[in-house]
Scaffold this active site. Structure first.
Site, PDB file in Angstrom:
ATOM      1  CG  MET A 148       6.007  -2.797  -0.514  1.00  0.00           C
ATOM      2  SD  MET A 148       7.325  -3.851  -1.143  1.00  0.00           S
ATOM      3  CE  MET A 148       6.646  -4.299  -2.733  1.00  0.00           C
ATOM      4  NE  ARG A 208     -19.181 -19.486  -1.310  1.00  0.00           N
ATOM      5  CZ  ARG A 208     -19.025 -18.724  -0.219  1.00  0.00           C
ATOM      6  NH1 ARG A 208     -18.355 -17.586  -0.306  1.00  0.00           N
ATOM      7  NH2 ARG A 208     -19.556 -19.080   0.928  1.00  0.00           N
ATOM      8  CE  LYS A 265     -14.835 -16.502   6.897  1.00  0.00           C
ATOM      9  NZ  LYS A 265     -15.609 -16.868   5.695  1.00  0.00           N
ATOM     10  CE1 TYR A 317       9.015   4.578  -7.088  1.00  0.00           C
ATOM     11  CE2 TYR A 317       7.479   3.747  -5.438  1.00  0.00           C
ATOM     12  CZ  TYR A 317       8.758   3.816  -5.958  1.00  0.00           C
ATOM     13  OH  TYR A 317       9.780   3.135  -5.344  1.00  0.00           O
TER      14      TYR A 317
END
Length: 382
Positions: A315, A139, A45, A267
């Site tokens: 990013m 779940r 998966k 930043y």
């Protein structure tokens, strides 16, 4: 202060790259198959946990796995298209999923509820199903209160030729900690579920509860088959076994500058240099899957030496403090790998970010070039 002009991303053939070592997948599969009491299902998966579903599937099948598992039917189609010649199970689908195509294409599906059973039974043909019981996670899987009715209803659908109940499955919620009492409760509930299935007249040949951690640590949970996914690519949630990580992430240095003590970096000026130093810019960031939460802790390998990542992860880029050593433009930085050469591992990046290894490997972005190597042939466990 000397500023060196940066290369553009990918110039001169250099770019961030993800190397996938299928030799590691082969080794891990053989080891896991040797631990499993029954068959081994290779769970591929999430694109094979970020390593390439088809590459991992083919390698696992060549080295001890006999089945394939995914969550969605959409993931299953690619495996069926590849004509790998083994059963494929999909176990997490909405009630209005395309069960007709699943039946037509021979994909086995998990059934966690009466509405799912009705939807599958309504599809043309006879669908092979695995009844899915909630073994204690609240779940996926049928609640214990509805289990007996689900089994009886499945048996009637089987008698009508609408389905064939080939399996019963569940999930362990605490297998990463083999000593946790919830594992014993889950094993007991699963045996209880099998008894109800037999009482309803069902004879499922596939009975599977264990995933990677339990395959390695808890033979009592193995039954006829174990499902392994993370272990194939080198992740052992139990921390008990040395598996081989299959992923290495590298990137080039695109600029280097010499800065004074007290220079703010990135930043928010989250970091200021404590001394005069060299700073290298590397074109990788959280858009590429590096966890932003690792800022302030992370390290990378440069020239065989670990260097700290400083400032916030952006990013598209991160900054490395090189201390008193400069590097050439294009120099390769190893962000993570198996750890054989002293580089950080995925496990370390996960720890720095306060997450798990699965989160890191499945998050690596599609814009990073990939190279698959070591497509192995079948050979004995070593």
């Amino acid at each position: 202060m000397t500023i060196l002009l940066p290369q553009t991303r990918g110039s001169a053939g250099r770019a961030p790259r993800l190397d996938i070592d299928l030799g590691a997948v082969a080794h891990n599969t053989r080891l896991l198959a040797s631990r499993a009491s029954g068959e081994l299902m290779a769970v591929v998966k999430a694109d094979g946990f970020g390593h390439g579903a088809l590459d991992v599937a083919r390698t696992a099948l060549a080295h001890g796995a006999t089945r394939l598992g995914v969550t969605s039917l959409e993931e299953a189609w690619a495996l069926v298209d590849a004509d790998l010649g083994v059963p494929v199970l999909s176990w997490l689908n909405p009630v209005d999923a395309d069960f007709a195509t699943a039946t037509a294409r021979g994909v086995e599906v998990a059934v966690p509820s009466l509405p799912h059973l009705a939807a599958v039974a309504a599809a043309p043909g006879r669908t092979r199903i695995h009844l899915h019981v909630d073994a204690g996670m609240a779940r996926d899987g049928a609640e214990p209160a509805s289990w007996a009715l689900l089994c009886r209803t499945a048996r009637r659908a089987e008698q009508r030729g609408e389905v064939e109940v080939v399996g019963v499955m569940g999930h362990l919620g605490c297998a990463a900690d083999p000593a946790d009492d919830c594992n014993a409760l889950a094993r007991t509930r699963f045996v209880w579920a099998l008894e109800h299935a037999r009482a309803a007249g069902l004879r499922p040949r596939d009975r599977h509860l264990a995933a990677t951690a339990a395959t390695l640590t808890d033979p009592r949970s193995h039954h006829t088959m174990s499902r392994v996914g993370a272990g194939l690519v080198g992740i052992d949630p139990s921390g008990t076994t040395s598996l081989r990580p299959a992923m290495t992430l590298t990137a080039p240095v695109v600029s280097v500058r010499r800065v004074r003590a007290g220079t703010p970096v990135g930043y928010g000026h989250a970091h200021r240099t404590s001394r005069a130093t060299h700073l290298a810019l590397v074109p990788l960031g959280y858009a590429d899957g590096l966890p932003r939460a690792a800022a302030g802790c992370a390290e990378v390998l440069v020239h065989g030496v670990r260097r700290p990542v400083v400032g916030l992860l952006s990013m598209d880029q991160l900054v490395v403090d090189l201390a008193d050593r400069g590097v050439d433009l294009g120099e390769t930085v190893t962000v993570f790998g198996p750890g054989d050469q002293g580089e950080p591992t995925v496990a370390e990046w996960a720890a720095w970010a306060g997450t798990i290894e699965h989160d890191v490997v499945t998050g690596i972005g599609a814009r990073i070039a990939r190279r698959v190597r070591g497509v192995p042939h079948l050979r004995s466990l070593s």
